[in-house]
Write a protein that holds these residues in place. Structure first.
Motif, short mmCIF file in Angstrom:
data_model
loop_
_atom_site.label_atom_id
_atom_site.label_comp_id
_atom_site.label_asym_id
_atom_site.label_seq_id
_atom_site.Cartn_x
_atom_site.Cartn_y
_atom_site.Cartn_z
N LEU A 127 0.73 -1.08 0.16
CA LEU A 127 0.24 0.06 -0.58
C LEU A 127 0.88 1.20 0.16
O LEU A 127 0.48 2.35 -0.74
CB LEU A 127 -0.75 -0.22 1.06
N ARG A 128 2.28 1.43 1.02
CA ARG A 128 2.54 2.50 0.35
C ARG A 128 3.33 3.18 -0.79
O ARG A 128 3.36 3.74 -1.53
CB ARG A 128 3.77 2.35 1.52
N ALA A 129 3.41 1.23 -1.57
CA ALA A 129 4.15 1.23 -2.74
C ALA A 129 2.64 2.01 -3.80
O ALA A 129 3.41 3.07 -4.38
CB ALA A 129 4.84 0.52 -3.25
N ALA A 130 2.29 1.97 -3.57
CA ALA A 130 0.71 2.05 -4.30
C ALA A 130 0.74 3.39 -3.97
O ALA A 130 0.43 4.76 -5.26
CB ALA A 130 -0.38 1.12 -3.68
N GLU A 131 0.85 4.03 -2.86
CA GLU A 131 0.38 5.36 -2.44
C GLU A 131 1.52 6.75 -3.22
O GLU A 131 1.41 6.99 -3.52
CB GLU A 131 0.77 5.65 -1.33
N GLY A 132 3.08 5.63 -3.40
CA GLY A 132 3.56 6.24 -4.20
C GLY A 132 3.67 6.42 -5.67
O GLY A 132 4.73 6.62 -6.59
N GLY A 133 2.79 5.47 -6.50
CA GLY A 133 2.65 5.42 -7.34
C GLY A 133 3.02 3.65 -8.66
O GLY A 133 2.61 4.06 -9.04
N ALA A 134 3.71 2.87 -7.79
CA ALA A 134 3.00 1.92 -7.89
C ALA A 134 1.82 1.27 -8.00
O ALA A 134 1.07 1.12 -7.58
CB ALA A 134 3.79 0.96 -7.43
N HIS A 135 1.79 -0.21 -10.06
CA HIS A 135 0.95 -0.67 -9.83
C HIS A 135 0.58 -1.88 -9.70
O HIS A 135 1.81 -2.53 -10.32
CB HIS A 135 0.04 0.46 -11.24
N TYR A 136 0.50 -2.77 -9.23
CA TYR A 136 -0.65 -3.68 -9.43
C TYR A 136 -1.24 -4.43 -10.04
O TYR A 136 -2.17 -4.26 -9.88
CB TYR A 136 -0.34 -4.33 -7.51
N THR A 137 -1.43 -5.35 -10.30
CA THR A 137 -2.42 -6.62 -10.85
C THR A 137 -2.48 -7.96 -9.87
O THR A 137 -1.29 -8.41 -9.71
CB THR A 137 -1.80 -7.28 -11.92
N VAL A 138 -3.27 -7.88 -8.98
CA VAL A 138 -3.55 -9.10 -7.82
C VAL A 138 -3.85 -10.60 -8.39
O VAL A 138 -4.68 -10.39 -9.21
CB VAL A 138 -3.79 -8.62 -6.77
N THR A 139 -3.46 -11.76 -8.35
CA THR A 139 -3.73 -12.53 -8.84
C THR A 139 -4.65 -14.27 -7.85
O THR A 139 -3.64 -13.80 -7.07
CB THR A 139 -2.76 -13.18 -9.81
N VAL A 140 -4.71 -14.26 -8.36
CA VAL A 140 -5.44 -15.89 -7.45
C VAL A 140 -5.01 -17.18 -8.28
O VAL A 140 -6.68 -17.32 -9.28
CB VAL A 140 -6.90 -15.95 -6.13
N GLY A 174 -2.74 -17.58 -9.97
CA GLY A 174 -2.09 -17.42 -11.24
C GLY A 174 -3.44 -16.40 -12.20
O GLY A 174 -2.99 -15.50 -13.58
N ARG A 175 -4.81 -16.72 -11.71
CA ARG A 175 -5.57 -15.51 -12.10
C ARG A 175 -5.77 -13.90 -12.08
O ARG A 175 -5.31 -13.42 -11.07
CB ARG A 175 -6.85 -16.07 -12.34
N PRO A 176 -5.87 -13.37 -12.92
CA PRO A 176 -5.79 -11.83 -12.80
C PRO A 176 -6.58 -11.49 -12.25
O PRO A 176 -8.03 -11.74 -12.34
CB PRO A 176 -5.29 -10.49 -13.53
N VAL A 177 -7.02 -10.59 -10.67
CA VAL A 177 -8.46 -10.66 -10.07
C VAL A 177 -8.94 -8.39 -9.55
O VAL A 177 -9.97 -8.84 -9.36
CB VAL A 177 -9.24 -11.03 -9.18
N ALA A 178 -7.65 -8.19 -9.34
CA ALA A 178 -7.57 -6.79 -9.23
C ALA A 178 -6.94 -6.03 -9.47
O ALA A 178 -6.00 -6.59 -10.15
CB ALA A 178 -8.10 -6.97 -7.45
N GLU A 179 -7.19 -4.57 -9.67
CA GLU A 179 -5.89 -4.16 -9.89
C GLU A 179 -6.19 -3.64 -8.93
O GLU A 179 -7.01 -2.65 -8.43
CB GLU A 179 -6.43 -2.77 -11.43
N LEU A 180 -4.65 -2.50 -8.62
CA LEU A 180 -4.09 -2.12 -7.50
C LEU A 180 -3.35 -0.96 -7.95
O LEU A 180 -2.32 -1.02 -8.19
CB LEU A 180 -3.20 -2.74 -6.38
N GLY A 181 -3.53 0.81 -7.54
CA GLY A 181 -2.55 1.45 -7.90
C GLY A 181 -2.72 3.09 -6.59
O GLY A 181 -4.22 2.65 -5.41
N PRO A 182 -2.41 4.19 -7.12
CA PRO A 182 -2.60 5.19 -6.15
C PRO A 182 -3.34 5.68 -6.73
O PRO A 182 -4.78 6.33 -7.29
CB PRO A 182 -1.72 5.99 -6.52
#
Length: 86
Positions: A18-31, A33-41
């Motif tokens: 979450l600190r990294a996302a607040e700083g501008g990082a973008h993530y694709t969260v998988t379950v 191996g399937r992408p299920v969510a996107e996380l970013g600032p």
């Protein structure tokens, strides 16, 4: 491009992610191996002037859109709800 992060890693490192996302990082969260969510600032809402919205709504609709959609098989190949217990 978003970094891929498994759900387990997100759970184990949620504060750092979450600190990294607040700083501008973008993530694709998988379950599994399937992408299920996107996380970013967080991006605050950006209001658009009503004249811009009116101009967009006045744009003519493509009369062949539904025909184009009907031509494509939109089945994901699973044949069932991937989130159900069945």
């Amino acid at each position: 491009m978003a970094e891929i992060i498994p759900q387990r890693e997100l759970r184990n490192n949620v504060s750092a992610v979450l600190r990294a996302a607040e700083g501008g990082a973008h993530y694709t969260v998988t379950v599994d191996g399937r992408p299920v969510a996107e996380l970013g600032p967080h991006r605050p809402r950006q209001w658009v002037h009503r004249d811009e919205v009116a101009a967009l709504l006045a744009t003519p609709t493509d009369v062949h859109l539904l025909d184009d959609v009907a031509e494509h098989d939109l089945d994901d190949g699973l044949g069932h709800d991937p989130w159900s217990d069945a």
